[in-house]
Scaffold this active site. Structure first.
Site, PDB file in Angstrom:
ATOM      1  N   GLU A   1       3.408  20.218  34.067  1.00 44.35           N
ATOM      2  CA  GLU A   1       3.750  21.060  32.933  1.00 44.35           C
ATOM      3  C   GLU A   1       4.634  22.218  33.378  1.00 44.35           C
ATOM      4  OE1 GLU A   1       1.444  23.570  29.422  1.00 44.35           O
ATOM      5  OE2 GLU A   1       0.364  23.046  31.241  1.00 44.35           O
TER       6      GLU A   1
ATOM      7  N   ASP B   1       6.137  22.703  27.719  1.00 40.09           N
ATOM      8  CA  ASP B   1       5.149  23.400  26.892  1.00 40.09           C
ATOM      9  C   ASP B   1       5.747  24.589  26.158  1.00 40.09           C
ATOM     10  OD1 ASP B   1       2.484  23.754  25.938  1.00 40.09           O
ATOM     11  OD2 ASP B   1       2.226  25.404  27.343  1.00 40.09           O
TER      12      ASP B   1
ATOM     13  N   ARG C   1     -25.163  10.569   4.645  1.00 40.02           N
ATOM     14  CA  ARG C   1     -24.339  11.763   4.834  1.00 40.02           C
ATOM     15  C   ARG C   1     -23.699  11.780   6.227  1.00 40.02           C
ATOM     16  NH1 ARG C   1     -21.384  14.482   1.794  1.00 40.02           N
ATOM     17  NH2 ARG C   1     -23.036  14.183   0.250  1.00 40.02           N
TER      18      ARG C   1
ATOM     19  N   LYS D   1      -8.108  17.464  23.914  1.00 38.51           N
ATOM     20  CA  LYS D   1      -8.957  18.450  23.228  1.00 38.51           C
ATOM     21  C   LYS D   1      -9.687  17.788  22.064  1.00 38.51           C
ATOM     22  CE  LYS D   1      -5.749  22.151  24.451  1.00 38.51           C
ATOM     23  NZ  LYS D   1      -4.657  21.355  25.023  1.00 38.51           N
TER      24      LYS D   1
ATOM     25  N   LYS E   1      -1.009  21.864  35.361  1.00 48.05           N
ATOM     26  CA  LYS E   1      -0.764  22.732  34.209  1.00 48.05           C
ATOM     27  C   LYS E   1      -0.224  24.105  34.631  1.00 48.05           C
ATOM     28  CE  LYS E   1      -3.588  22.752  30.762  1.00 48.05           C
ATOM     29  NZ  LYS E   1      -2.617  22.310  29.717  1.00 48.05           N
TER      30      LYS E   1
END
Length: 208
Positions: A139, A162, A39, A74, A106
């Site tokens: 970004e 973005d 499994r 991510k 960012k």
């Protein structure tokens, strides 16, 4: 790992196209050992195969454009290398692996940089970025930030656009290509199989 005496015979190689009912592996040996691991093994295969499949769908949608499909950082805990491998199997490419192999400024960093701007230290910050040996990507959230970045004449490798609309992406590509031809442009945020081709046709180099 469950039992070294188990015999595992793979019927296909990574990247093969599967059809319903196609056998992918034969496992023989002690039944208890097989049941102990089957499994978990199936979960690994199905999850990673799903990533490869979806990646391949995006790659096919952007065929004929300059845009390449990239993953993001991510990933599920402890699965990063496996999931990024699955992206490559599907025809995509890997973004940075962590916080150590690339500098990414960012949107939340822009907020933090406002104090530097007030104290006229923004130029010093960008000068430090230019001296790093790592790839640098910055970004931006809108065309005003992009114009500010271009005006600052910052040395960088990529600009991450973005959550830009398709029309905004077209404008951004035009602005950057006109002044800084060597910088790669990456579109990110709100990307789906329905709109990825439109995004690719704006002229961006990467879509994550």
């Amino acid at each position: 790992l469950a039992d070294p005496k188990l015999k595992v015979n793979l019927k296909i190689s990574d990247g093969s196209i599967l059809s319903k009912g196609k056998k992918i592996v034969n496992i023989s040996g002690n039944v208890t050992s097989i049941l102990k691991a089957e499994r978990v093994a199936l979960n690994f295969v199905s999850h990673l195969s799903g990533i490869a499949t979806v990646t391949n769908q995006y790659v096919k949608q952007t065929k004929g454009t300059r845009a390449r499909i990239y993953d993001t950082r991510k990933t599920m805990p402890l699965w990063r290398e496996l999931e990024k491998y699955a992206v490559r199997v599907g025809g995509g490419e890997n973004h940075r692996f962590g916080l150590w192999d690339e500098v990414l400024v960012k949107d939340n960093h822009w907020v933090a940089l406002k104090s530097l701007e007030r104290n006229r230290k923004m130029t010093d910050y960008f000068a430090r970025l230019a001296r790093t040996k790592l790839p640098v990507e910055i970004e931006v959230d809108n065309l005003n930030q992009l114009a500010q970045l271009i005006k600052a004449n910052v040395t960088l490798d990529r600009i991450l656009l973005d959550n830009f609309s398709v029309s905004e992406l077209k404008k951004a590509v035009k602005i950057v290509r006109k002044q800084k031809k060597r910088i790669l442009l990456e579109a990110s945020g709100g990307v789906t199989l329905k709109n990825v081709r439109q995004i690719a046709k704006t002229g961006v180099d990467r879509i994550s």
